[in-house]
Scaffold this motif. Structure first.
Motif, PDB file in Angstrom:
ATOM      1  N   ALA A 193     -23.055  -1.347  -1.136  1.00 20.34           N
ATOM      2  CA  ALA A 193     -24.207  -1.047  -0.289  1.00 20.34           C
ATOM      3  C   ALA A 193     -24.338   0.451  -0.031  1.00 20.34           C
ATOM      4  N   SER A 194     -23.214   1.130   0.170  1.00 18.26           N
ATOM      5  CA  SER A 194     -23.247   2.565   0.473  1.00 18.26           C
ATOM      6  C   SER A 194     -23.694   3.395  -0.727  1.00 18.26           C
ATOM      7  N   LYS A 195     -23.476   2.890  -1.928  1.00 11.79           N
ATOM      8  CA  LYS A 195     -23.850   3.617  -3.140  1.00 11.79           C
ATOM      9  C   LYS A 195     -25.324   3.426  -3.509  1.00 11.79           C
ATOM     10  N   ASN A 196     -25.958   2.430  -2.919  1.00  7.68           N
ATOM     11  CA  ASN A 196     -27.363   2.168  -3.219  1.00  7.68           C
ATOM     12  C   ASN A 196     -28.243   3.161  -2.444  1.00  7.68           C
ATOM     13  N   ALA A 197     -29.054   3.910  -3.151  1.00 11.23           N
ATOM     14  CA  ALA A 197     -29.879   4.952  -2.531  1.00 11.23           C
ATOM     15  C   ALA A 197     -30.912   4.402  -1.553  1.00 11.23           C
ATOM     16  N   LEU A 198     -31.226   3.104  -1.663  1.00 16.37           N
ATOM     17  CA  LEU A 198     -32.234   2.509  -0.783  1.00 16.37           C
ATOM     18  C   LEU A 198     -31.666   2.030   0.546  1.00 16.37           C
ATOM     19  N   THR A 199     -30.368   1.837   0.629  1.00 13.14           N
ATOM     20  CA  THR A 199     -29.769   1.173   1.789  1.00 13.14           C
ATOM     21  C   THR A 199     -30.131   1.837   3.117  1.00 13.14           C
ATOM     22  N   ILE A 200     -29.755   3.106   3.312  1.00 14.46           N
ATOM     23  CA  ILE A 200     -29.994   3.773   4.588  1.00 14.46           C
ATOM     24  C   ILE A 200     -31.481   3.943   4.886  1.00 14.46           C
ATOM     25  N   PRO A 201     -32.311   4.358   3.920  1.00 17.53           N
ATOM     26  CA  PRO A 201     -33.755   4.441   4.196  1.00 17.53           C
ATOM     27  C   PRO A 201     -34.360   3.102   4.636  1.00 17.53           C
ATOM     28  N   VAL A 202     -33.937   2.024   3.988  1.00 19.64           N
ATOM     29  CA  VAL A 202     -34.461   0.699   4.357  1.00 19.64           C
ATOM     30  C   VAL A 202     -34.001   0.316   5.758  1.00 19.64           C
ATOM     31  N   LEU A 203     -32.734   0.576   6.079  1.00 20.35           N
ATOM     32  CA  LEU A 203     -32.218   0.260   7.410  1.00 20.35           C
ATOM     33  C   LEU A 203     -32.953   1.080   8.472  1.00 20.35           C
ATOM     34  N   GLY A 204     -33.197   2.351   8.161  1.00 16.34           N
ATOM     35  CA  GLY A 204     -33.940   3.188   9.099  1.00 16.34           C
ATOM     36  C   GLY A 204     -35.344   2.675   9.337  1.00 16.34           C
ATOM     37  N   LYS A 205     -35.950   2.127   8.291  1.00 14.79           N
ATOM     38  CA  LYS A 205     -37.305   1.583   8.401  1.00 14.79           C
ATOM     39  C   LYS A 205     -37.327   0.300   9.238  1.00 14.79           C
ATOM     40  N   LYS A 206     -36.322  -0.545   9.089  1.00 15.38           N
ATOM     41  CA  LYS A 206     -36.298  -1.840   9.786  1.00 15.38           C
ATOM     42  C   LYS A 206     -35.883  -1.715  11.251  1.00 15.38           C
ATOM     43  N   LEU A 207     -35.190  -0.662  11.587  1.00 10.93           N
ATOM     44  CA  LEU A 207     -34.687  -0.479  12.953  1.00 10.93           C
ATOM     45  C   LEU A 207     -35.841  -0.427  13.957  1.00 10.93           C
ATOM     46  N   LEU A 208     -35.804  -1.324  14.940  1.00  8.73           N
ATOM     47  CA  LEU A 208     -36.811  -1.418  16.007  1.00  8.73           C
ATOM     48  C   LEU A 208     -38.200  -1.825  15.522  1.00  8.73           C
ATOM     49  N   ARG A 209     -38.311  -2.186  14.253  1.00  8.92           N
ATOM     50  CA  ARG A 209     -39.642  -2.437  13.710  1.00  8.92           C
ATOM     51  C   ARG A 209     -39.920  -3.903  13.419  1.00  8.92           C
ATOM     52  N   VAL A 210     -38.894  -4.725  13.316  1.00  8.04           N
ATOM     53  CA  VAL A 210     -39.087  -6.112  12.892  1.00  8.04           C
ATOM     54  C   VAL A 210     -38.948  -7.089  14.068  1.00  8.04           C
ATOM     55  N   SER A 211     -37.751  -7.185  14.603  1.00  8.92           N
ATOM     56  CA  SER A 211     -37.474  -8.087  15.721  1.00  8.92           C
ATOM     57  C   SER A 211     -36.130  -7.704  16.334  1.00  8.92           C
ATOM     58  N   GLU A 212     -35.809  -8.298  17.472  1.00 10.99           N
ATOM     59  CA  GLU A 212     -34.525  -8.011  18.119  1.00 10.99           C
ATOM     60  C   GLU A 212     -33.364  -8.423  17.224  1.00 10.99           C
ATOM     61  N   LEU A 213     -33.492  -9.599  16.607  1.00  9.58           N
ATOM     62  CA  LEU A 213     -32.430 -10.082  15.730  1.00  9.58           C
ATOM     63  C   LEU A 213     -32.254  -9.150  14.538  1.00  9.58           C
ATOM     64  N   ALA A 214     -33.359  -8.726  13.943  1.00  6.68           N
ATOM     65  CA  ALA A 214     -33.286  -7.822  12.798  1.00  6.68           C
ATOM     66  C   ALA A 214     -32.653  -6.490  13.198  1.00  6.68           C
ATOM     67  N   THR A 215     -32.983  -6.025  14.391  1.00  5.23           N
ATOM     68  CA  THR A 215     -32.397  -4.769  14.874  1.00  5.23           C
ATOM     69  C   THR A 215     -30.893  -4.901  15.074  1.00  5.23           C
ATOM     70  N   GLU A 216     -30.454  -6.044  15.595  1.00 11.16           N
ATOM     71  CA  GLU A 216     -29.015  -6.269  15.777  1.00 11.16           C
ATOM     72  C   GLU A 216     -28.287  -6.249  14.440  1.00 11.16           C
ATOM     73  N   PHE A 217     -28.863  -6.913  13.451  1.00 10.91           N
ATOM     74  CA  PHE A 217     -28.254  -6.900  12.111  1.00 10.91           C
ATOM     75  C   PHE A 217     -28.251  -5.484  11.527  1.00 10.91           C
ATOM     76  N   THR A 218     -29.367  -4.779  11.712  1.00 13.74           N
ATOM     77  CA  THR A 218     -29.489  -3.426  11.163  1.00 13.74           C
ATOM     78  C   THR A 218     -28.437  -2.495  11.751  1.00 13.74           C
ATOM     79  N   VAL A 219     -28.275  -2.538  13.069  1.00 19.57           N
ATOM     80  CA  VAL A 219     -27.275  -1.698  13.745  1.00 19.57           C
ATOM     81  C   VAL A 219     -25.876  -2.050  13.250  1.00 19.57           C
ATOM     82  N   SER A 220     -25.613  -3.341  13.108  1.00 19.15           N
ATOM     83  CA  SER A 220     -24.297  -3.790  12.654  1.00 19.15           C
ATOM     84  C   SER A 220     -23.991  -3.271  11.252  1.00 19.15           C
ATOM     85  N   ILE A 221     -24.980  -3.368  10.348  1.00 18.47           N
ATOM     86  CA  ILE A 221     -24.784  -2.891   8.972  1.00 18.47           C
ATOM     87  C   ILE A 221     -24.562  -1.388   8.956  1.00 18.47           C
TER      88      ILE A 221
END
Length: 436
Positions: A336-364
């Motif tokens: 996951a850390s080697k994939n160039a999309l990982t952090i940008p995608v996580l940054g995009k999903k943070l606070l933007r989808v739902s509370e559950l999605a945000t919890e998963f995003t923060v955890s990842i």
């Protein structure tokens, strides 16, 4: 009290012209006793309570299902919730509708009386007996009758679930699957479609549908080309896994389960099937690092990250849950850390989808940044605007476990802030949504 009914314009050309030329809006007087005292609509299925008052079945059922145990009109306690069909009044309403058909009023069809617990018990016994006798034709007829009942109303479905339909279907499914999946494929598909909405199945039913034979048949359908059978299979698996995680161990004993689920997600056939399969994968991976690494070796991490790029809310939640499980393993974190999309995608999903999605995003993000010795991922998270979003999350509140991870991430980012030329301090606020 006077009520009126605005008639629909007739489809007949002559009548249409008459209304248009006269420039009038036809209104018909509806007898008060044809109206339901609750909805004030024309009754389609009048039923009389023990208090002697007649209501439309749908309206009074909603009233009692909400926990009300009094008669809406008399306010008397309803010691008897039996609803007696008022055939005489229904016939009068139908005759009135027929009389005014020329004004565009449609005749109310004769309603079907909801099934009873006794009827369900009887047909379940017949299903079990037909199964024991290996009477395929009789079993098909009985299942067809159950399907008709289910389509008539949600009330019928509830009655069947509460009175053992799931148990009877589970017995039939395991029995015919044990004889020959190929020979009875069509019959098994029909039974499986019923099981998809009959949960819970009862203790005996669970022992049958959760057996090795049943699991082999379900996986066999997953590997096939029938979309409906695939969807019903993952639905049943999710119901079982949500009830008891021990079914995950049994399921993984079936050859090719992981590979089949991966292929469904990798080459999506339908959004509903992809989402349901992600949930199955999520449940299977919990506490099973060996299986997580097997999925990682197949390429699940990359596939899930690609799903997240354009995934809608429900899809994102499930994909983030799977990615969070993947990051529980060292190999998963490395991929996951080697994939160039990982952090940008996580940054995009943070606070933007739902509370559950945000919890998963923060955890990842926490799992990846905490183990990144060079802190390159922390810097990247700063660059995509994660810092102000995490600050917002702290302000609006979150569960304790997430709050602790957010605190750790903010500390890590604070140490690396000098390595980033510019941090947009407002980028985290534009995605903040107020809860309804």
């Amino acid at each position: 009290m006077i009520f009126s009914f605005r008639g629909k314009k007739s489809s007949k050309k002559g009548q249409k012209n008459e209304f248009k030329e006269g420039n009038i809006s036809l209104e018909l007087s509806i007898p008060t006793h044809f109206r339901c005292p609750i909805s004030l609509d024309l009754m389609k299925d009048p039923v009389t309570l023990s208090t002697g008052i007649t209501y439309d079945r749908e309206s009074i059922e909603k009233w009692t299902d909400s926990g009300n145990l009094t008669c809406p009109v008399t306010h008397q306690m309803l010691h008897d919730l039996n609803m007696i069909p008022n055939h005489f009044l229904r016939k009068m309403i139908q005759d009135w509708c027929v009389e005014h058909q020329s004004h565009g009023i449609e005749r109310i069809p004769t309603p079907r009386i909801p099934i009873s617990a006794y009827q369900v018990s009887q047909i379940c016994s017949k299903i079990v007996y037909a199964t024991e006798q290996r009477d395929e034709e009789k079993l098909r007829d009985l299942i067809r009758k159950v399907s008709v009942w289910a389509k008539e109303s949600g009330k019928n479905k509830i009655c069947m679930v509460e009175n053992g339909a799931g148990r009877a279907f589970s017995v039939a499914f395991e029995s015919f699957a044990s004889i020959s999946m190929e020979k009875y494929a069509d019959l098994l598909k029909i039974i499986l479609s019923g099981l998809a909405w009959m949960f819970p199945f009862g203790e005996e039913g669970l022992s049958k549908i959760g057996s090795r034979t049943s699991f082999q048949c379900i996986v066999w359908f997953l590997k096939g080309d029938d979309l409906s059978a695939k969807q019903n299979s993952v639905t049943v698996l999710n119901q079982l896994l949500s009830l008891n995680k021990s079914y995950a161990v049994k399921l993984m004993e079936i050859e090719g389960v992981a590979e089949t689920l991966f292929k469904i997600v990798q080459a999506p056939i339908s959004p509903a099937l992809t989402k349901a399969s992600l949930v199955v994968i999520y449940n299977l991976m919990q506490g099973n690092e060996k299986l997580v690494e097997s999925f990682v070796d197949m390429g699940l991490a990359q596939v899930v990250i690609e799903v997240l790029v354009d995934g809608e809310k429900s899809m994102s939640e499930k994909a983030l849950g799977v990615l969070d499980q993947i990051c529980n393993s060292q190999k998963g974190k490395e991929i996951a850390s080697k994939n160039a999309l990982t952090i940008p995608v996580l940054g995009k999903k943070l606070l933007r989808v739902s509370e559950l999605a945000t919890e998963f995003t923060v955890s990842i993000m926490w799992k990846l940044c905490n183990k990144n010795q060079e802190k390159s991922l922390v810097v990247e998270a700063l660059q995509v605007g994660a810092f102000p979003k995490l600050l917002v999350l702290m302000q609006v509140g979150c569960v304790q476990a997430t709050k602790e991870k957010v605190t750790d991430l903010l500390k890590l980012m604070n140490l690396c802030k000098d390595k980033v030329e510019c941090i947009d301090s407002t980028s985290g606020f534009k995605y903040l949504r107020r809860s309804n």
